[in-house]
Design a protein around this motif. Sequence first.
Motif, short mmCIF file in Angstrom:
data_model
loop_
_atom_site.label_atom_id
_atom_site.label_comp_id
_atom_site.label_asym_id
_atom_site.label_seq_id
_atom_site.Cartn_x
_atom_site.Cartn_y
_atom_site.Cartn_z
N TYR A 125 0.83 -1.21 0.00
CA TYR A 125 0.00 0.00 0.00
C TYR A 125 0.87 1.26 0.00
CZ TYR A 125 -3.08 3.54 2.11
OH TYR A 125 -3.78 4.69 2.39
N ARG A 128 2.01 2.07 -3.50
CA ARG A 128 0.95 2.70 -4.30
C ARG A 128 0.76 4.16 -3.92
NH1 ARG A 128 -3.98 -0.74 -3.12
NH2 ARG A 128 -2.74 -1.76 -1.50
N LEU A 170 -6.79 2.60 -0.89
CA LEU A 170 -6.80 1.55 0.13
C LEU A 170 -8.10 0.76 0.14
CD1 LEU A 170 -5.58 0.19 2.69
CD2 LEU A 170 -6.59 2.06 4.01
#
Length: 291
Positions: A125, A128, A170
């Motif tokens: 995450y 990203r 997310l």
Amino acid sequence: MAAVAADHSGDGARTTPYALFWRLPMPVWQVAFFVIPLLFLVAVSFFVVKNYRVEPGFLPENWTKILGRANFWWTYGYTFLLATISMIVGTLLAFPAAYALAFKLSEGARRWAVFLLIIPFFTSYVVRIFAWMFLLASNGVVNGALSFIGLGPWTMLNTPFGTLVGYMTLTLPLIIILQTFSLAGIDKRYIEAAHNLGCGRLRTVYTVIVPLAKVGLVIAALFCFILSFGDFVSPYYLGGSAPTTLPIMIIDQTKSGQQWPRASVIALTMIATLFTVAFLLVKAAYRKRAS
């Protein structure tokens, strides 16, 4: 086989040691990984910090200092507002995609689509989010495209908008998956009956599909709120950590004088909030409409 089977007496069934053994992992897991850490967190919130060392003190001063600050409640309200906006935006963005996956694709194509939605979770995450930092920068790809058509550049990085983009990164794939499973479980005969009675597509969505999938839709929205409310990465890297959020405040407390007890107070306040929101949303999801 008789030793491991349930012994029946009268109308009831007696639980055997074999059946009890296989039921133990879940409560043991809950106690070991949730109840005990939660009790430890409660205890730490009453500890004191002396000479940068956390010592048992069992004093309420951490609670009074944190909850007595206007800055804490402003941050609490801002974090709650961001999470609520994320929940609403995520639910609205996910529903058309989930509707298409549930009603417009075959079962095989839906499986592949769900698999593609899972792929983003294969990568970190944080990675990203760093990619979004380059995309949302003043001279990034998004602003370059907006400038090309005469609409930019806009300041998107280090703003609440950037935080919301991170929240969607997310949560959005997960919301779409949960909504898709919920919508796919609807009996199509109800939809056909609504069309036969003269309902248009939009009216069918609001009066038939949404009520039938209400529990799944609310659970998906709840997951979005929980993940957004407790996320540290997006408000820190995409939101610029200003205004601050509760997760960032926890980090700040641990960095300034090793104030783990005060950080525990903030964490417990967040946990209490999440329990309250979850209870209210789940209660609303299972509430039956008045006839």
